[in-house]
Write an enzyme that holds these catalytic residues in place. Structure first.
Site, PDB file in Angstrom:
ATOM      1  N   ASP A 193       0.841  -1.210   0.000  1.00 30.93           N
ATOM      2  CA  ASP A 193       0.000   0.000   0.000  1.00 30.93           C
ATOM      3  C   ASP A 193       0.876   1.260   0.000  1.00 30.93           C
ATOM      4  O   ASP A 193       0.612   2.215  -0.734  1.00 30.93           O
ATOM      5  CB  ASP A 193      -0.933  -0.020   1.221  1.00 30.93           C
ATOM      6  CG  ASP A 193      -1.756  -1.296   1.267  1.00 30.93           C
ATOM      7  OD1 ASP A 193      -2.685  -1.419   0.457  1.00 30.93           O
ATOM      8  OD2 ASP A 193      -1.438  -2.181   2.082  1.00 30.93           O
ATOM      9  N   ARG A 251      -6.877 -16.247  -0.125  1.00 31.19           N
ATOM     10  CA  ARG A 251      -6.532 -17.198   0.949  1.00 31.19           C
ATOM     11  C   ARG A 251      -7.742 -17.440   1.848  1.00 31.19           C
ATOM     12  O   ARG A 251      -8.018 -18.578   2.237  1.00 31.19           O
ATOM     13  CB  ARG A 251      -5.376 -16.630   1.791  1.00 31.19           C
ATOM     14  CG  ARG A 251      -4.023 -16.716   1.095  1.00 31.19           C
ATOM     15  CD  ARG A 251      -2.950 -15.952   1.843  1.00 31.19           C
ATOM     16  NE  ARG A 251      -1.628 -16.165   1.242  1.00 31.19           N
ATOM     17  CZ  ARG A 251      -0.628 -15.300   1.308  1.00 31.19           C
ATOM     18  NH1 ARG A 251      -0.765 -14.149   1.949  1.00 31.19           N
ATOM     19  NH2 ARG A 251       0.529 -15.574   0.751  1.00 31.19           N
ATOM     20  N   HIS A 260      -2.544  -4.507   3.241  1.00 34.74           N
ATOM     21  CA  HIS A 260      -2.045  -5.869   3.051  1.00 34.74           C
ATOM     22  C   HIS A 260      -0.970  -6.041   4.120  1.00 34.74           C
ATOM     23  O   HIS A 260       0.179  -5.668   3.927  1.00 34.74           O
ATOM     24  CB  HIS A 260      -1.443  -6.029   1.652  1.00 34.74           C
ATOM     25  CG  HIS A 260      -0.652  -7.292   1.479  1.00 34.74           C
ATOM     26  ND1 HIS A 260      -1.202  -8.549   1.608  1.00 34.74           N
ATOM     27  CD2 HIS A 260       0.660  -7.497   1.193  1.00 34.74           C
ATOM     28  CE1 HIS A 260      -0.267  -9.458   1.409  1.00 34.74           C
ATOM     29  NE2 HIS A 260       0.875  -8.849   1.166  1.00 34.74           N
TER      30      HIS A 260
HETATM   31  P1  NAD Z   1      13.899 -10.694  -4.743  1.00 36.79           P
HETATM   32  O1  NAD Z   1      14.957 -10.170  -3.852  1.00 36.79           O
HETATM   33  O2  NAD Z   1      13.943 -12.104  -5.207  1.00 36.79           O
HETATM   34  O3  NAD Z   1      13.799  -9.777  -6.056  1.00 36.79           O
HETATM   35  C1  NAD Z   1      13.866  -8.388  -6.025  1.00 36.79           C
HETATM   36  C2  NAD Z   1      14.540  -7.981  -7.311  1.00 36.79           C
HETATM   37  O4  NAD Z   1      14.491  -6.545  -7.388  1.00 36.79           O
HETATM   38  C3  NAD Z   1      16.025  -8.378  -7.380  1.00 36.79           C
HETATM   39  O5  NAD Z   1      16.249  -9.147  -8.543  1.00 36.79           O
HETATM   40  C4  NAD Z   1      16.764  -7.057  -7.397  1.00 36.79           C
HETATM   41  O6  NAD Z   1      17.949  -7.088  -8.172  1.00 36.79           O
HETATM   42  C5  NAD Z   1      15.707  -6.153  -8.011  1.00 36.79           C
HETATM   43  N1  NAD Z   1      15.951  -4.724  -7.744  1.00 36.79           N
HETATM   44  C6  NAD Z   1      16.331  -4.134  -6.581  1.00 36.79           C
HETATM   45  N2  NAD Z   1      16.453  -2.813  -6.751  1.00 36.79           N
HETATM   46  C7  NAD Z   1      16.150  -2.566  -8.044  1.00 36.79           C
HETATM   47  C8  NAD Z   1      16.086  -1.381  -8.818  1.00 36.79           C
HETATM   48  N3  NAD Z   1      16.362  -0.175  -8.285  1.00 36.79           N
HETATM   49  N4  NAD Z   1      15.733  -1.496 -10.115  1.00 36.79           N
HETATM   50  C9  NAD Z   1      15.448  -2.687 -10.665  1.00 36.79           C
HETATM   51  N5  NAD Z   1      15.486  -3.841  -9.968  1.00 36.79           N
HETATM   52  C10 NAD Z   1      15.825  -3.772  -8.686  1.00 36.79           C
HETATM   53  O7  NAD Z   1      12.526 -10.411  -3.982  1.00 36.79           O
HETATM   54  P2  NAD Z   1      11.109 -11.082  -4.274  1.00 36.79           P
HETATM   55  O8  NAD Z   1      10.946 -12.251  -3.384  1.00 36.79           O
HETATM   56  O9  NAD Z   1      10.930 -11.222  -5.734  1.00 36.79           O
HETATM   57  O10 NAD Z   1      10.153  -9.930  -3.722  1.00 36.79           O
HETATM   58  C11 NAD Z   1      10.059  -8.723  -4.437  1.00 36.79           C
HETATM   59  C12 NAD Z   1       9.105  -7.765  -3.739  1.00 36.79           C
HETATM   60  O11 NAD Z   1       7.779  -8.304  -3.766  1.00 36.79           O
HETATM   61  C13 NAD Z   1       9.420  -7.538  -2.260  1.00 36.79           C
HETATM   62  O12 NAD Z   1       9.159  -6.193  -1.932  1.00 36.79           O
HETATM   63  C14 NAD Z   1       8.453  -8.463  -1.558  1.00 36.79           C
HETATM   64  O13 NAD Z   1       8.194  -8.056  -0.231  1.00 36.79           O
HETATM   65  C15 NAD Z   1       7.263  -8.279  -2.447  1.00 36.79           C
HETATM   66  N6  NAD Z   1       6.228  -9.296  -2.313  1.00 36.79           N
HETATM   67  C16 NAD Z   1       4.954  -8.848  -2.284  1.00 36.79           C
HETATM   68  C17 NAD Z   1       3.923  -9.741  -2.115  1.00 36.79           C
HETATM   69  C18 NAD Z   1       2.515  -9.207  -2.032  1.00 36.79           C
HETATM   70  O14 NAD Z   1       1.588  -9.922  -1.643  1.00 36.79           O
HETATM   71  N7  NAD Z   1       2.295  -7.969  -2.406  1.00 36.79           N
HETATM   72  C19 NAD Z   1       4.187 -11.110  -1.993  1.00 36.79           C
HETATM   73  C20 NAD Z   1       5.529 -11.530  -2.093  1.00 36.79           C
HETATM   74  C21 NAD Z   1       6.547 -10.611  -2.219  1.00 36.79           C
END
Ligand code: NAD
Length: 326
Positions: free
Chosen positions: A136, A164, A188
């Site tokens: 959010d 869920r 969320h």
């Molecule tokens: P991850 O660490 O596997 O991937 C993040 C990616 O972002 C990495 O590959 C990194 O290199 C890239 N990155 C970082 N800074 C960057 C930038 N400035 N420009 C471009 N790329 C950049 O993480 P993940 O497990 O894929 O999670 C990603 C995000 O999604 C996190 O914020 C996580 O909390 C969120 N997420 C949200 C939900 C939801 O329900 N909304 C669920 C799962 C994860």
């Protein structure tokens, strides 16, 4: 995008054009893979600071091309995103161990702010779907940086949490999850609100559906939904498939101009006296993004909890802006 005819739902042919995914980590890669299987776009571009990772993920998915649905998938840069209909932001600081979503806000805010600023500078003028957590607050950052109408910035919000809850209820009541209407709204995260008073099973109130419905421990169910992400992270280190499917569902609603109603994170100006806050409410989603926000009936207790959830987000955002270098 084809025009919607008056008086009926028509599922337009998928846009079959371009989507950009910023962040090719667990969530971004799973999203690209699910999008490819769903054949919603002809072109999928992955953009990541870690160019090697983005190229490897793109190649891995592209390897399935001849066996699945052909799409052009490649690792690109922001100039490739300019022509995209939708940009999905999954770049961010992932939570580890017992870290809450709000605790990684500052790190994610820097990343999301940078990505959206780059997108705008490249001339992107489509719809931004934000999944990075705390989602959010990251949608608010995206709105601040993008200069686009609020309806074109959509956070994945509680679409996943609502799914869920529906699945858990379906298991308890022994019906298909598609027959359960249940909403989780607000943040969320830890202050989210499961609207137990409005659950419908095949159109019936829980109490009218069965005695089992009356005996459900609603508080425990809501807690299980709230903790679901943490439980998965403690087992495999991250979550990806559920959120990727939620992202794909939002993109599909936009590309097909569905006007389906889904709980997503949107601007809730004027609701519960809130302003400058994104949180989940049921929204009509179509080609223009969030086309209308709805306020469902709810108990006084649920309304108070949602108002508190919005106030929590507003306070967290004010802290974030105060601490964020400009
Ligand atoms: P991850 O660490 O596997 O991937 C993040 C990616 O972002 C990495 O590959 C990194 O290199 C890239 N990155 C970082 N800074 C960057 C930038 N400035 N420009 C471009 N790329 C950049 O993480 P993940 O497990 O894929 O999670 C990603 C995000 O999604 C996190 O914020 C996580 O909390 C969120 N997420 C949200 C939900 C939801 O329900 N909304 C669920 C799962 C994860």
């Amino acid at each position: 995008m084809s025009a919607r005819p008056a008086g009926g739902t028509r599922y337009a042919e998928p846009g079959r054009d371009r989507i950009a995914i910023i962040g090719a980590g667990h969530v971004g890669a799973a999203t690209a893979y699910a999008l490819m299987l769903r054949a919603l776009f002809q072109e999928i571009v992955l953009i990541d600071n870690d160019a090697k990772r983005a190229a490897a993920e793109a190649q891995d998915i592209a390897d399935a091309n001849a066996l699945a649905r052909p799409a052009r998938i490649w690792a690109g840069d922001y100039t490739d995103a300019a022509a995209a209909t939708i940009a999905v932001i999954t770049a961010g600081a992932a939570t580890h161990g017992t870290e809450t979503r709000l605790s990684v806000a500052a790190r994610s805010a820097m990343i999301v702010g940078e990505c959206v600023t780059e997108l705008s500078a490249a001339g992107f003028n489509g719809i931004i779907v934000v999944a990075s957590n705390p989602v959010d607050l990251m949608a608010m950052i995206a709105f601040d940086c993008a200069g686009l109408p609020a309806g074109r910035i959509i956070g994945t919000g509680t679409l996943l949490d609502s799914s869920r809850l529906r699945t858990l209820l379906a298991g308890e009541l022994d019906v298909a999850s598609g027959s359960v209407d249940a909403l989780v709204l607000g943040e969320h995260g830890d202050s989210e609100v499961a609207l137990m008073s409005t659950i419908r099973v095949g159109g019936l109130l829980l109490a009218d559906f069965s005695n089992a419905g009356c005996e459900l421990d609603q508080r425990a169910l809501a807690q299980t939904v709230r903790d679901a992400g943490y439980a998965i992270v403690s087992g495999k280190g991250y979550t990806s498939y559920g959120i990727a499917t939620a992202i794909v569902r939002i993109c599909e609603a936009i590309v097909r101009d569905e006007r389906i109603i889904l709980p997503v994170s949107t601007s809730v100006d004027g609701v519960f006296g809130l302003s400058g806050v994104y949180m989940s409410m049921p929204c009509i989603l179509g080609a223009a993004g969030v086309e209308r926000r709805l306020i469902p009936p709810m108990s006084a207790e649920e309304a108070a909890a949602l108002e508190a959830s919005g106030a929590t987000l507003r306070a967290a955002y004010d802290n974030l802006r105060r601490d964020r270098p400009r």
